[in-house]
Design an enzyme around this catalytic site. Structure first.
Site, PDB file in Angstrom:
ATOM      1  N   ASP A 126      -8.537   4.400   2.690  1.00  0.00           N
ATOM      2  CA  ASP A 126      -8.484   3.336   1.677  1.00  0.00           C
ATOM      3  C   ASP A 126      -7.294   3.616   0.773  1.00  0.00           C
ATOM      4  O   ASP A 126      -7.192   4.703   0.194  1.00  0.00           O
ATOM      5  CB  ASP A 126      -9.805   3.351   0.876  1.00  0.00           C
ATOM      6  CG  ASP A 126      -9.846   2.282  -0.200  1.00  0.00           C
ATOM      7  OD1 ASP A 126      -8.956   1.412  -0.227  1.00  0.00           O
ATOM      8  OD2 ASP A 126     -10.776   2.329  -1.037  1.00  0.00           O
ATOM      9  N   ASP A 158      -6.479  -3.183   2.775  1.00  0.00           N
ATOM     10  CA  ASP A 158      -6.093  -1.792   2.484  1.00  0.00           C
ATOM     11  C   ASP A 158      -7.087  -0.752   2.998  1.00  0.00           C
ATOM     12  O   ASP A 158      -7.063   0.381   2.540  1.00  0.00           O
ATOM     13  CB  ASP A 158      -5.839  -1.616   0.974  1.00  0.00           C
ATOM     14  CG  ASP A 158      -7.104  -1.471   0.170  1.00  0.00           C
ATOM     15  OD1 ASP A 158      -8.143  -2.013   0.586  1.00  0.00           O
ATOM     16  OD2 ASP A 158      -7.050  -0.796  -0.873  1.00  0.00           O
ATOM     17  N   GLU A 159      -7.924  -1.135   3.944  1.00  0.00           N
ATOM     18  CA  GLU A 159      -8.918  -0.189   4.457  1.00  0.00           C
ATOM     19  C   GLU A 159      -9.020  -0.249   5.969  1.00  0.00           C
ATOM     20  O   GLU A 159      -9.025  -1.337   6.543  1.00  0.00           O
ATOM     21  CB  GLU A 159     -10.312  -0.586   3.946  1.00  0.00           C
ATOM     22  CG  GLU A 159     -10.757   0.143   2.707  1.00  0.00           C
ATOM     23  CD  GLU A 159     -12.146  -0.316   2.301  1.00  0.00           C
ATOM     24  OE1 GLU A 159     -13.121   0.201   2.832  1.00  0.00           O
ATOM     25  OE2 GLU A 159     -12.219  -1.225   1.451  1.00  0.00           O
TER      26      GLU A 159
END
Ligand code: DGT
Ligand code: CA
Length: 365
Positions: free
Chosen positions: A16, A114-115
Site C-alpha cells: 500500500d 495504490d494497493e
C-alpha cells in the site's frame, strides 16, 4: 494425514503506497516537502469539495480523507498547501509502481490505485519473501521516489492487517503460527470487511476485539449478518482466509534476471548470460503471444546500483537474433560508459503490440 503444503506454506503480501496522492505531488514538486499537503477533490460548487487525502503533517492537524474542504481549511495552518487532485497523473504513477512489482513477482492482483496483493509462496519461506519485498520497496523508492508499506502473512487478511502496523514506509511480517493471536487483538472496526454498520452489529453483541468473535458460534454470526459475511468474519477470527491472489494486471513487460558467477566487466562472460536470459524471455513472449518493440538490459552493479538501458524499434522485434543483437549493443554501451562491474544482469522486453501472429501454428486457428 495428507498436508497440502501449497496451502499451508502460502505467503501473501499486500503493498500500500503511503499517503499516495499527496506523496506523488511532493515528488512532483519537492519544494512542498515537509509542509502539510492536502489533496482536494473539487466540486462544481465554488469553495466546496472534499479532502481526497493528505500527508502525515496534515494528519497531525486532524485533517483526513473525506472531510469537507471548508473544515480542512479551518484546521489547516498558513503553511498548508492545498492541491486539486490530478487523477490521470496518479494513475500513470500507479501503473509505473505496479510494473516494478510485476518485475519481481508473477502473480499480482491490484485492488485499488495504490494497493496490490502479490503471491510470495516459495520454498525458502518468509526470509526470502522479506528479501523480495525489501527489493520492491527499494526499487519503488529509487526509481519513483515513493515510499510504501508492505504486510506479509499467510493469506490476504493477515497481509492486509500486517501492512497497517508499520505505516508509513513499513515492512511487517506475521507468520502463520502467530497469525491468530495477531488478528485477535485488533479492534473489531479494523477487521477487513467490517464497515460502520458491521461494527455496530458486533458491538451490540458485546464484541469489541476480533478475538472476542471466538466466544460465539459460527451460526450466530451467520444469523447476525444474514449473508456470507458472517461466516467469513468467523473464519477471519481464526486467521483463516482462503481467498486466492487473482492476477488482474495485463503484463507490461517480460523480464528475467540472474546473478553472474563472479562480478564481471567482460563482454564475452556477460554475453553468455544474456543469451540464456534472452532465450527465456523470447520463449515467454512467444507463449503469451506478445509482440514487443523495446528491448532493455537491466544491470545491477557491484555497488548495487540498478541501471537500465533500452532500445526501441519502429517495428516489432520479430526474431530472436534481433533481440540478442540489441541486447549486445546495450551491453557494449554500458561497458563503455561505466566503471562498475556487473553483478546481476537482466533482459527485459516491453512496449507490447497486439497479439503476434508470428508464432501461431495453423492448428490454433
Ligand atoms: P495511507 O495509505 O493511509 O498512507 O494514505 P493514502 O492517502 O494512500 O490512503 P488510501 O490508501 O486509503 O487511499 C489511496 C488514495 O485513494 C489516496 O491517496 C487518495 C484516494 N482516496 C482515499 N480516500 C478517499 C476519499 O475518501 N475520497 C477520495 N476522493 N479519494 C480518496
Ligand atoms: Ca495508501
Amino acid at each position: 494425514m495428507v498436508t497440502d503444503h501449497s496451502v499451508e506454506g502460502r505467503i501473501v503480501a499486500l503493498l500500500d503506497l503511503d499517503y499516495f496522492y499527496a506523496q506523488v505531488e511532493q515528488v512532483r514538486n519537492p519544494a512542498i516537502k515537509g509542509r502539510p499537503v492536502v489533496i482536494v477533490m473539487p466540486s462544481i460548487r465554488e469553495n466546496s469539495g472534499a479532502v481526497a487525502t493528505c500527508n502525515y503533517e496534515a494528519r497531525a492537524m486532524k485533517i483526513k480523507s473525506g472531510m469537507p474542504l471548508g473544515l480542512a481549511k479551518k484546521l489547516a495552518n498558513e503553511n498548508t498547501v492545498f492541491i486539486n487532485a490530478d487523477k490521470p497523473y496518479y494513475e500513470e504513477v500507479s501503473q509505473k509502481v505496479f510494473d516494478l512489482v510485476d518485475f519481481y513477482c508473477e502473480k499480482v492482483e491490484q485492488v485499488s490505485i495504490d494497493e496490490a496483493y502479490f503471491e510470495l509462496t516459495n520454498p525458502l519461506g518468509y526470509e526470502k519473501a522479506k528479501e523480495v519485498c525489501e527489493k520492491i520497496k527499494k526499487s519503488i523508492l529509487v526509481d519513483l521516489g515513493l515510499t510504501c508499506s508492505i504486510g506479509i502473512g499467510p493469506n490476504k487478511l493477515v497481509a492486509k492487517m500486517a501492512c497497517g502496523v508499520k505505516k508509513p514506509d513499513g515492512l511487517f511480517i506475521v507468520k502463520a503460527s502467530d497469525a491468530e493471536q495477531f488478528i485477535a487483538k485488533h479492534k473489531i472496526g479494523d477487521l477487513f470487511g467490517v464497515g460502520p454498520k458491521g461494527e455496530e452489529i458486533f458491538k451490540a453483541h458485546g464484541i469489541h476485539l476480533v478475538g472476542e468473535i471466538k466466544t460465539h458460534e459460527k451460526r450466530e454470526l451467520i444469523e447476525w449478518f444474514k449473508d456470507a459475511k458472517g461466516e467469513q468474519f468467523y473464519d477471519f477470527a481464526f486467521a483463516i482466509d482462503n481467498r486466492p491472489v487473482e492476477p488482474n494486471r495485463e503484463k507490461q513487460q517480460i523480464s528475467k534476471m540472474m546473478t553472474l558467477r563472479q562480478d564481471s566487466s567482460s563482454f564475452e562472460e556477460i554475453k553468455t548470460s544474456i543469451d540464456f536470459l534472452a532465450d527465456l524471455v523470447f520463449k515467454e513472449a512467444t507463449r503469451l503471444k506478445k509482440s514487443f518493440k523495446t528491448a532493455s538490459i537491466v544491470i545491477i552493479t557491484d555497488r548495487f546500483e540498478t541501471i537500465t538501458k533500452s532500445k526501441t524499434k519502429a517495428q516489432k522485434i520479430e526474431n530472436f537474433d534481433d533481440l540478442c543483437n540489441m541486447e549486445y549493443d546495450l551491453l557494449r554501451e554500458y561497458l563503455h560508459d561505466s566503471f562498475s562491474k556487473v553483478r546481476r544482469v537482466g533482459v527485459k522486453v516491453s512496449n507490447f503490440g497486439e497479439e503476434t501472429g508470428l508464432q501461431k501454428k495453423l492448428f490454433e486457428f
